[in-house]
Design an enzyme around this catalytic site. Structure first.
Site: not given
Ligand code: SAH
Ligand code: SF4
Length: 400
Positions: A117, A151, A158, A162, A165, A385
């Site tokens: 995406e 973006c 991934c 986290c 996410c 995000c």
């Molecule tokens: N993997 C990288 C970049 C992609 S995620 C990273 O984690 O930094 C991009 C941003 O989206 C990150 O700051 C992450 O903390 C945030 N993010 C992930 N899931 C989210 C959610 N459900 N709501 C809001 N932000 C989220």
């Molecule tokens: Fe991966 Fe989502 Fe964590 Fe970013 S926030 S490192 S995309 S699991």
């Protein structure tokens, strides 16, 4: 850089994927810089300067078919095709348009069947561009936006896991190739009629995946975007969950090609961070800060700390005080981008209350920390995000 041999899949030779794609019979030009294209042409007995013509055509004129590269003699186009070459730019297979103007694209890559995406956000998101540095005069021409942010994804899925996410739910499907990372950007620029050098477009490597776990391909794509496509690295921001070896490599990149850095902090201390981001057990906050200190920031450049507000988990006033102390302890110029958590199916967190968000922002500001609240974009189309996981298999996009 090596030049892929005839009928040899480009990825085996020139790309550094940890998951090489299945063997095919064509090779893609998209992803090779002008020097590598020149080498391919000299291997065919053609003059090397035609490599620059090819690069111009695919990166600047955004040509997607060899036949359309009219600066090359017809016989050479035919020869290239006969040898198995194709432009090989990823294709925007589907678009979902949000009420707020955000567009989410399902991108078809070249190295595997999975879609990934990319998101187009006209006007930016008030986070990356919200510090005033990017506020420009309104454009007077036909476009309905005066600046925009793309973006960009770096992996399908991934591995970082986290807990808040949605992309994490996919696990890691595969790394994107150089051409797929750069190509999604060029495809979106083309779709939106962006004039590079004239329009204000920012890139954020904040789509699917962890860029620093696909470092070689990601950085080669950045180089292409700077050197061949003509985008400025100072308008690019890469976000990492805190992969220390990646940050160390990033710190060694020359300023001419180094994007800005964002760290997904997301918690006020190691205890909470290790719960919401298990990667913290491997690289705790101080290890991340140490690595970031090695980055030689440009004048006025700041590191961004992204901070996802999870109701009751990371949004308490005492957390704000801890974050302020942490930013001071970091010792480098920094700002905090607050992100209201975007909910997703199967994730057992809750959104913060609006007053908690406001209070958090106020508390950081009162401590002298530059703080911005990132406006959620495209929530209705799952483009915000952490919401990028709707489809994996080619053609199975369901929309929202
Ligand atoms: N993997 C990288 C970049 C992609 S995620 C990273 O984690 O930094 C991009 C941003 O989206 C990150 O700051 C992450 O903390 C945030 N993010 C992930 N899931 C989210 C959610 N459900 N709501 C809001 N932000 C989220
Ligand atoms: Fe991966 Fe989502 Fe964590 Fe970013 S926030 S490192 S995309 S699991």
């Amino acid at each position: 850089m090596l030049c892929p041999a005839v009928h040899t899949p480009a990825d085996q030779l020139i790309r550094l994927d940890t998951n090489p794609p299945a063997v095919g019979s064509t090779a893609e030009m998209f992803g090779l810089d002008a020097a590598a294209l020149a080498m391919c042409l000299t291997n065919l007995g053609e003059p090397g300067w035609r490599g620059r013509q090819l690069a111009e055509a695919i990166y600047r004129q955004r040509v997607t078919e060899l036949d359309a590269i009219t600066t090359l003699p017809k016989a050479l186009r035919t020869l290239l095709k006969d040898k198995g070459w194709q432009v090989g730019r990823p294709r925007l297979a589907r678009a979902f348009v949000s009420q707020d103007g955000t567009e989410r694209y399902l991108v078809e890559g070249v190295a595997g069947p999975e879609t990934f995406e990319a998101v187009w956000m006209p006007e930016g998101d008030d986070g990356e561009a919200g510090d005033g540095s990017d506020a420009g005069e309104p454009d007077t021409d036909r476009k309905s936006w005066d600046r925009a942010t793309i973006c960009v994804s770096s992996q399908v899925g991934c591995a970082v896991n986290c807990q808040f996410c949605l992309t994490a739910k996919l696990g890691l499907q595969r790394n994107l190739t150089v051409g797929e990372i750069a190509g999604q950007v060029v495809a979106v620029l083309h779709q939106q009629g962006v004039e590079v050098g004239k329009d204000r477009v920012n890139l954020v490597f904040m789509g699917m995946g962890e860029p620093f776990l696909n470092y070689d391909n990601w950085m080669a794509a950045v180089r292409l975007l700077v050197e061949e496509v003509g985008l400025s690295p100072q308008r690019m921001t890469v976000s990492t969950s805190g992969i220390v070896p990646g940050i160390e490599r990033f710190a060694a990149e020359p300023a001419e090609v180094r994007p800005k850095l964002a760290i997904s902090l997301n918690a006020p201390n190691d205890e909470v961070r290790s719960v919401v981001m298990p990667v913290n057990r491997k690289w705790p906050i101080d290890a991340v800060l140490d690595a970031v200190r090695a980055v030689r920031l440009r004048p006025r450049e700041r590191v961004t700390f992204e901070y996802v507000l999870l109701g009751g988990v990371t949004d308490r006033p005492e957390h704000a005080a801890e974050v302020a102390r942490l930013v001071r302890r970091a010792g480098f110029p920094a700002k905090v981008n607050l992100i209201v958590w975007n909910p997703g199916p199967g994730i057992a967190y809750s959104m913060p209350e609006p007053y908690a968000v406001e209070e958090f922002r106020r508390a950081l500001g009162a401590e002298g920390v530059p703080v911005y609240l990132r406006r959620p974009r495209g929530r209705d189309i799952f483009a915000a995000c952490g919401q990028l996981k709707r489809t994996v298999e080619r053609g199975s996009g369901s929309g929202a």
